[in-house]
Design a protein around this motif. Structure first.
Motif, PDB file in Angstrom:
ATOM      1  N   GLY A 345      -7.955  -5.814 -53.693  1.00  0.00           N
ATOM      2  CA  GLY A 345      -7.029  -4.743 -54.076  1.00  0.00           C
ATOM      3  C   GLY A 345      -7.024  -3.580 -53.107  1.00  0.00           C
ATOM      4  N   PHE A 346      -8.210  -3.102 -52.734  1.00  0.00           N
ATOM      5  CA  PHE A 346      -8.270  -1.951 -51.828  1.00  0.00           C
ATOM      6  C   PHE A 346      -7.859  -2.339 -50.406  1.00  0.00           C
ATOM      7  N   SER A 347      -8.041  -3.583 -50.038  1.00  0.00           N
ATOM      8  CA  SER A 347      -7.549  -4.024 -48.722  1.00  0.00           C
ATOM      9  C   SER A 347      -6.022  -3.982 -48.683  1.00  0.00           C
ATOM     10  N   VAL A 348      -5.388  -4.374 -49.782  1.00  0.00           N
ATOM     11  CA  VAL A 348      -3.922  -4.295 -49.860  1.00  0.00           C
ATOM     12  C   VAL A 348      -3.465  -2.835 -49.804  1.00  0.00           C
ATOM     13  N   LEU A 349      -4.147  -1.945 -50.547  1.00  0.00           N
ATOM     14  CA  LEU A 349      -3.787  -0.522 -50.503  1.00  0.00           C
ATOM     15  C   LEU A 349      -4.033   0.067 -49.114  1.00  0.00           C
ATOM     16  N   LEU A 350      -5.082  -0.384 -48.441  1.00  0.00           N
ATOM     17  CA  LEU A 350      -5.333   0.071 -47.070  1.00  0.00           C
ATOM     18  C   LEU A 350      -4.190  -0.354 -46.151  1.00  0.00           C
ATOM     19  N   ALA A 351      -3.726  -1.593 -46.300  1.00  0.00           N
ATOM     20  CA  ALA A 351      -2.605  -2.073 -45.484  1.00  0.00           C
ATOM     21  C   ALA A 351      -1.354  -1.236 -45.749  1.00  0.00           C
ATOM     22  N   PHE A 352      -1.101  -0.900 -47.023  1.00  0.00           N
ATOM     23  CA  PHE A 352       0.063  -0.075 -47.345  1.00  0.00           C
ATOM     24  C   PHE A 352       0.000   1.276 -46.652  1.00  0.00           C
ATOM     25  N   HIS A 353      -1.150   1.954 -46.752  1.00  0.00           N
ATOM     26  CA  HIS A 353      -1.242   3.313 -46.202  1.00  0.00           C
ATOM     27  C   HIS A 353      -1.163   3.317 -44.676  1.00  0.00           C
ATOM     28  N   ILE A 354      -1.779   2.325 -44.043  1.00  0.00           N
ATOM     29  CA  ILE A 354      -1.685   2.243 -42.584  1.00  0.00           C
ATOM     30  C   ILE A 354      -0.246   1.947 -42.164  1.00  0.00           C
ATOM     31  N   TRP A 355       0.403   1.046 -42.884  1.00  0.00           N
ATOM     32  CA  TRP A 355       1.777   0.675 -42.554  1.00  0.00           C
ATOM     33  C   TRP A 355       2.713   1.871 -42.743  1.00  0.00           C
ATOM     34  N   MET A 356       2.579   2.559 -43.875  1.00  0.00           N
ATOM     35  CA  MET A 356       3.434   3.727 -44.127  1.00  0.00           C
ATOM     36  C   MET A 356       3.166   4.821 -43.106  1.00  0.00           C
ATOM     37  N   TYR A 357       1.904   5.001 -42.726  1.00  0.00           N
ATOM     38  CA  TYR A 357       1.565   6.013 -41.722  1.00  0.00           C
ATOM     39  C   TYR A 357       2.333   5.761 -40.425  1.00  0.00           C
ATOM     40  N   SER A 358       2.439   4.497 -40.051  1.00  0.00           N
ATOM     41  CA  SER A 358       3.146   4.155 -38.807  1.00  0.00           C
ATOM     42  C   SER A 358       4.659   4.241 -38.960  1.00  0.00           C
ATOM     43  N   LEU A 359       5.154   4.222 -40.208  1.00  0.00           N
ATOM     44  CA  LEU A 359       6.603   4.216 -40.435  1.00  0.00           C
ATOM     45  C   LEU A 359       7.186   5.611 -40.676  1.00  0.00           C
ATOM     46  N   PHE A 360       6.337   6.621 -40.807  1.00  0.00           N
ATOM     47  CA  PHE A 360       6.852   7.971 -41.031  1.00  0.00           C
ATOM     48  C   PHE A 360       7.604   8.436 -39.788  1.00  0.00           C
ATOM     49  N   SER A 361       8.911   8.421 -39.876  1.00  0.00           N
ATOM     50  CA  SER A 361       9.770   8.793 -38.753  1.00  0.00           C
ATOM     51  C   SER A 361      11.138   9.180 -39.290  1.00  0.00           C
ATOM     52  N   LEU A 362      11.809  10.056 -38.576  1.00  0.00           N
ATOM     53  CA  LEU A 362      13.156  10.470 -38.982  1.00  0.00           C
ATOM     54  C   LEU A 362      14.218   9.474 -38.563  1.00  0.00           C
ATOM     55  N   HIS A 363      13.822   8.435 -37.850  1.00  0.00           N
ATOM     56  CA  HIS A 363      14.795   7.487 -37.323  1.00  0.00           C
ATOM     57  C   HIS A 363      14.523   6.068 -37.809  1.00  0.00           C
ATOM     58  N   GLY A 364      13.895   5.918 -38.988  1.00  0.00           N
ATOM     59  CA  GLY A 364      13.595   4.599 -39.509  1.00  0.00           C
ATOM     60  C   GLY A 364      14.771   3.993 -40.256  1.00  0.00           C
ATOM     61  N   GLU A 365      14.610   2.751 -40.656  1.00  0.00           N
ATOM     62  CA  GLU A 365      15.601   2.031 -41.453  1.00  0.00           C
ATOM     63  C   GLU A 365      15.021   1.761 -42.839  1.00  0.00           C
ATOM     64  N   PRO A 366      15.804   1.976 -43.893  1.00  0.00           N
ATOM     65  CA  PRO A 366      15.261   1.801 -45.254  1.00  0.00           C
ATOM     66  C   PRO A 366      14.636   0.444 -45.512  1.00  0.00           C
ATOM     67  N   HIS A 367      15.227  -0.635 -44.956  1.00  0.00           N
ATOM     68  CA  HIS A 367      14.697  -1.972 -45.245  1.00  0.00           C
ATOM     69  C   HIS A 367      13.298  -2.175 -44.686  1.00  0.00           C
ATOM     70  N   ALA A 368      12.875  -1.332 -43.734  1.00  0.00           N
ATOM     71  CA  ALA A 368      11.530  -1.465 -43.165  1.00  0.00           C
ATOM     72  C   ALA A 368      10.450  -1.083 -44.172  1.00  0.00           C
ATOM     73  N   TYR A 369      10.834  -0.421 -45.259  1.00  0.00           N
ATOM     74  CA  TYR A 369       9.853   0.068 -46.236  1.00  0.00           C
ATOM     75  C   TYR A 369       9.744  -0.843 -47.463  1.00  0.00           C
ATOM     76  N   PHE A 370      10.511  -1.913 -47.496  1.00  0.00           N
ATOM     77  CA  PHE A 370      10.502  -2.791 -48.668  1.00  0.00           C
ATOM     78  C   PHE A 370       9.126  -3.424 -48.886  1.00  0.00           C
ATOM     79  N   ILE A 371       8.567  -4.030 -47.857  1.00  0.00           N
ATOM     80  CA  ILE A 371       7.277  -4.706 -47.997  1.00  0.00           C
ATOM     81  C   ILE A 371       6.149  -3.714 -48.299  1.00  0.00           C
ATOM     82  N   PRO A 372       6.066  -2.556 -47.600  1.00  0.00           N
ATOM     83  CA  PRO A 372       5.022  -1.592 -47.966  1.00  0.00           C
ATOM     84  C   PRO A 372       5.082  -1.130 -49.421  1.00  0.00           C
ATOM     85  N   LEU A 373       6.287  -0.893 -49.945  1.00  0.00           N
ATOM     86  CA  LEU A 373       6.397  -0.488 -51.344  1.00  0.00           C
ATOM     87  C   LEU A 373       5.888  -1.578 -52.279  1.00  0.00           C
TER      88      LEU A 373
END
Length: 529
Positions: A345-373
């Protein structure tokens, strides 16, 4: 064979009993986070600050947590059908009052009472389900479904109410809540017999002082975490009063528990090592759970999504919770070691937070956040029920009510601390980043001047007067600076949570006795929530 108390009429099948309990409990669960469905709309309707909306949620949680132990006496005094009717009708009355009132003090008082109502209906609903289930597999399913529902409530509320709030005043959701209780009342009236689960005990010698002290402590602590940051903590008189009186109330409460013959909370639960370890893991999980608030705020600011579109994005989070809860149930009934479940469980949450950290940008695409959510929901759904069952199963049956009450307090505390951290990173930390950005991008900076000129020409090309275009361009640049400050603040928050998850994984992986621990829900285990 286990004797089943005939709470329901002979013709009522088990599937209808489960649906009835689901329909009765769901509206009270939804009420908990209802003000967070649309904070600006709630604040605008009631004429209050966004912080007041947060506090209305914390007060509900305080009522839910504080009344949990005292509720057992009312549960023993009334027959099950009467009990459901009394507290369900109380929830209808309070929801109707929330629909009409615009007074903050009245609203907060009603919200506290509604939290007490959730403790009552939730406790009895789970007890009825457990009374009908004699197998460990069925009890694990009950825990998994209940807590899966609980952690789904924020995205679920957002999805259900987004279009309603957009079309009507905010208070229409409380009118919807009134009608949401009616199917449950009808099903209770048709299916239940008027019998008791326990011997009737008269309502005397209730420990009201402990309840009031604990309630005041939770409300004062909630006041501190919501308003402390924006009022500069002890520089504000109200914060000082809340801190001093809250500290006095909790110290008095603890002293009472040590000296009372029948304490509100049995201090003996803290002697059990697994119980303490489970509390630390549960607290960490709740800090991870509410990081999704920053993601939702990011979708609103960076992509310009309205609450409805944010709620559509968060449906993936609900799907993840459902899948995670299903897998956690399979792991529990197979008696897999708790260490493995926590690491997964915590490994999955770690993957989410690392992935979201890399996706924080003003020029992203909404579909890129589907898997992290989806991953966030999956991790929370995988961890919530096993962790609480681990804590409940760690103590003797005679202490299980206290164990469940402390579990609820830990969840409440995790939510409080999450609100405090969110307020810190949203106010102070974002302000620091904004000031740093302003120092870097001043009017004499060539890049900023070029950006302003470019924006000015763009506005002029679209028919704006030149003088007005210059001001609009400056405001546009300021808005971009604020968005960048918000993103950097969110990244700092996620970086902190990433470090916390790594520490948790190391702790779980390296503590020897956790490696040998398997969660078993005993047949005589009561049904606490």
């Amino acid at each position: 064979m286990k004797e089943v108390i005939p709470l329901f009429k002979a013709w009522v099948p088990m599937w209808l009993i489960r649906i009835t309990m689901f329909v009765v409990i769901l509206p009270s669960l939804a009420l908990m986070f209802l003000p967070l469905s649309n904070v600006p709309a709630a604040a605008g309707y009631y004429g209050i600050e966004p912080a007041d909306v947060q506090y209305a949620v914390l007060v509900y949680y305080a009522g839910y947590t504080a009344f949990f132990i005292l509720e057992k006496r009312f549960f023993s005094y009334l027959a099950a059908k009467e009990y459901f009717f009394v507290f369900t009708i109380l929830q209808i009355i309070t929801s109707y009052a929330c629909y009409h009132t615009q007074n903050l003090v009245v609203l907060l008082l009603i919200r506290f009472i509604q939290g007490m109502g959730l403790a009552s209906t939730g406790n009895l609903g789970m007890s009825i389900i457990f009374n009908r289930i004699g197998t460990e597999r069925g009890r694990v399913v009950s825990y998994t479904v209940y807590f899966g529902m609980l952690v789904c409530m924020i995205p679920f509320n957002n999805f259900v109410t987004a279009d309603l709030i957009d079309s009507f005043d905010f208070n229409v959701i409380y009118k919807l809540a009134v009608f949401a209780y009616l199917p449950g009342l009808i099903l209770l009236g048709v299916t239940m017999n008027n019998v008791r689960l326990n011997i009737k005990f008269p309502l005397y010698l209730l420990d009201w002082p402990s309840f009031l002290l604990f309630s005041y402590f939770l409300c004062a602590l909630g006041y501190l975490v919501v308003y402390g940051q924006e009022r500069y903590w002890l520089e504000d008189r109200g914060i000082c009063v809340a801190a001093l009186t809250g500290a006095f109330s909790v110290l008095t409460f603890i002293i009472r528990q040590v000296h009372l013959k029948r304490p509100y909370f049995n201090p003996g639960v803290f002697k059990y090592r697994n119980f303490m370890v489970g509390g630390v893991v549960l607290f960490t999980l709740y800090l991870c759970r509410f990081t999704l608030n920053f993601s939702s705020a990011f979708f609103s600011s960076a992509f310009g999504f309205d609450p409805a579109h944010v709620s559509y994005m968060n449906l993936l989070n609900i799907l993840g919770i459902a899948v995670g809860a299903l897998i956690s149930w399979a792991l529990l009934v197979q008696h897999r070691p708790i260490r493995l479940i926590w690491i997964y469980g915590f490994s999955v949450l770690l993957a989410f937070h690392i992935w979201m950290y890399s996706l924080f940008s003003l020029h992203g695409e909404p579909h890129a956040y589907f898997i992290p959510l989806f991953l966030h929901g999956f991790g929370v759904g995988l961890l919530i029920a096993p962790t609480i069952i681990f804590m409940v199963a760690a103590v003797p049956v005679k202490m299980v009510d206290t164990s469940a009450g402390i579990c609820l307090f830990v969840r409440c505390l995790g939510f409080y601390v999450s609100i405090a951290l969110i307020n810190y990173f949203d106010l102070l930390n974002r302000g620091k980043h904004l000031n740093a950005l302003k120092e870097q991008f001043t009017a004499v900076n060539p890049l900023v001047r070029q950006n302003i000129l470019k924006q000015t020409k763009n506005f002029v090309a679209h028919g704006v007067y030149k003088k007005q275009a210059a001001g609009a361009a400056g405001r546009q640049v300021t808005k971009q600076l604020m968005l960048n400050a918000q993103l950097r603040s969110a990244m700092d928050y996620y970086a902190m949570i990433i470090g916390l998850i790594l520490l948790t994984l190391i702790f779980v992986a390296w503590v020897p006795y956790i490696n040998r621990t398997i969660v078993r829900l005993r047949k005589n285990q009561p049904a606490p929530i």
